[in-house]
Design an enzyme around this catalytic site. Structure first.
Site, PDB file in Angstrom:
ATOM      1  N   ARG A  35       2.778  11.566  13.285  1.00  0.00           N
ATOM      2  CA  ARG A  35       2.521  10.135  13.444  1.00  0.00           C
ATOM      3  C   ARG A  35       3.587   9.459  14.308  1.00  0.00           C
ATOM      4  O   ARG A  35       3.283   8.539  15.076  1.00  0.00           O
ATOM      5  CB  ARG A  35       2.468   9.456  12.070  1.00  0.00           C
ATOM      6  CG  ARG A  35       1.297   9.870  11.189  1.00  0.00           C
ATOM      7  CD  ARG A  35       0.008   9.176  11.609  1.00  0.00           C
ATOM      8  NE  ARG A  35      -1.100   9.552  10.756  1.00  0.00           N
ATOM      9  CZ  ARG A  35      -1.425   8.919   9.633  1.00  0.00           C
ATOM     10  NH1 ARG A  35      -0.699   7.890   9.222  1.00  0.00           N
ATOM     11  NH2 ARG A  35      -2.455   9.320   8.917  1.00  0.00           N
ATOM     12  N   ASP A 145      -1.596  -8.272   3.422  1.00  0.00           N
ATOM     13  CA  ASP A 145      -1.236  -6.916   3.831  1.00  0.00           C
ATOM     14  C   ASP A 145       0.222  -6.914   4.263  1.00  0.00           C
ATOM     15  O   ASP A 145       0.801  -7.976   4.537  1.00  0.00           O
ATOM     16  CB  ASP A 145      -2.134  -6.436   4.977  1.00  0.00           C
ATOM     17  CG  ASP A 145      -2.140  -4.915   5.117  1.00  0.00           C
ATOM     18  OD1 ASP A 145      -3.010  -4.264   4.505  1.00  0.00           O
ATOM     19  OD2 ASP A 145      -1.254  -4.385   5.808  1.00  0.00           O
TER      20      ASP A 145
END
Length: 276
Positions: A35, A145
């Site tokens: 990632r 979030d």
């Protein structure tokens, strides 16, 4: 590009746990490496050690959220894959409960809102129920979030049509604008729904101001990132914002999470906060 050494992996995972409660076992080392490596290549950073040094301090003028490379790393290490009406049994349960109770006022919190798919799915459902006279018109949705980046996308509310594959044709017609020309294959949620949803940044691992109380809270598919103790802390913290008797949802694959707040199980991933 160098390999990710064990001690550097531990430094990254410790930082992620400290900042946002993310938990990575040793088996996740290849995932962390894959990632972060493309981002490092983009920045011209040749070693993971140099990248660790970079994400411990804000990057002035950088292209990360709030000028911080740390936020970019957090975004890369959390999976935000989602789509409209994911886990439909939860929406069916919400619909059945609301049709029975017929509330005149309703407040809902999507606590891990990601790109907004969940919040707008709920908005479609509530708008339908209002039109049917099953609930009053005084309803609202809050989506939160950890990532400013995904929240900006949620506010824009533009999605590939495939993400709405579980939305009925009637709802697509009623609540979505379809793109044409260069925007073909994209849809935008109509303003009449967007104005019902407020989005804001919130770290669930920190104290939560009184943003509730809510009648329904969804905390789905985010607990997988936390260790056992953090899961318990996050769930109890979130449940302080849920009214007694209110509905609480986690991902069906996440099982029942141990917490100190009494909950009644209604279905896989679905609970009611016990009153009193």
């Amino acid at each position: 590009m160098q390999t990710l050494r064990d001690d550097t992996f531990q430094a990254i995972t410790s930082l992620m746990h400290q900042q946002v409660g993310l938990h990575f076992t040793d088996s996740k080392k290849p995932l962390v490496s894959s990632r972060l490596a493309p981002r490092m290549q983009h920045l011209g950073v040749s070693s993971f050690e140099d990248y660790v040094n970079m994400i411990t301090e804000p990057v002035e003028g950088g292209d990360g959220d709030n000028g911080s490379e740390l936020q970019v790393a957090i975004d890369l290490l959390t999976t935000n894959e989602t789509y409209f009406f994911r886990e439909p049994a939860h929406y069916e349960l919400i619909e059945a409960e609301l049709k029975r109770d017929k509330p005149k006022k309703l407040s809902v919190w999507s606590a891990a809102a990601s790109y907004g798919d969940e919040a707008y799915s709920l908005a479609m459902l509530l708008a339908d129920l209002q039109q049917q006279g099953r609930i009053g018109d005084n309803w609202s949705l809050v989506g939160t979030d950890i990532s400013d980046r995904v929240l900006r996308s949620a506010v824009e509310a533009v999605y590939p049509l495939d993400r709405l594959r579980a939305v009925t044709p009637e709802r697509l017609r009623r609540y979505c604008w379809h793109g044409e020309g260069a925007s073909e294959g994209l849809v935008q949620i109509a303003p009449k729904l967007r104005e019902r949803v407020r989005f804001g940044r919130l770290n669930l691992c920190h104290s939560i101001e009184d943003i509730g109380p809510f009648d329904i809270v969804l905390l789905r598919n985010v607990l997988i990132y936390f260790d056992t103790d953090t899961k318990r802390e996050v769930v109890d913290r979130v449940l302080t914002q849920l009214k007694p008797g209110g509905l609480f949802f986690i991902g069906t694959a996440e099982g029942r999470v141990a917490c100190n707040t009494p909950l009644q199980t209604l279905a896989p991933g679905a609970f009611r906060k016990v009153a009193g």
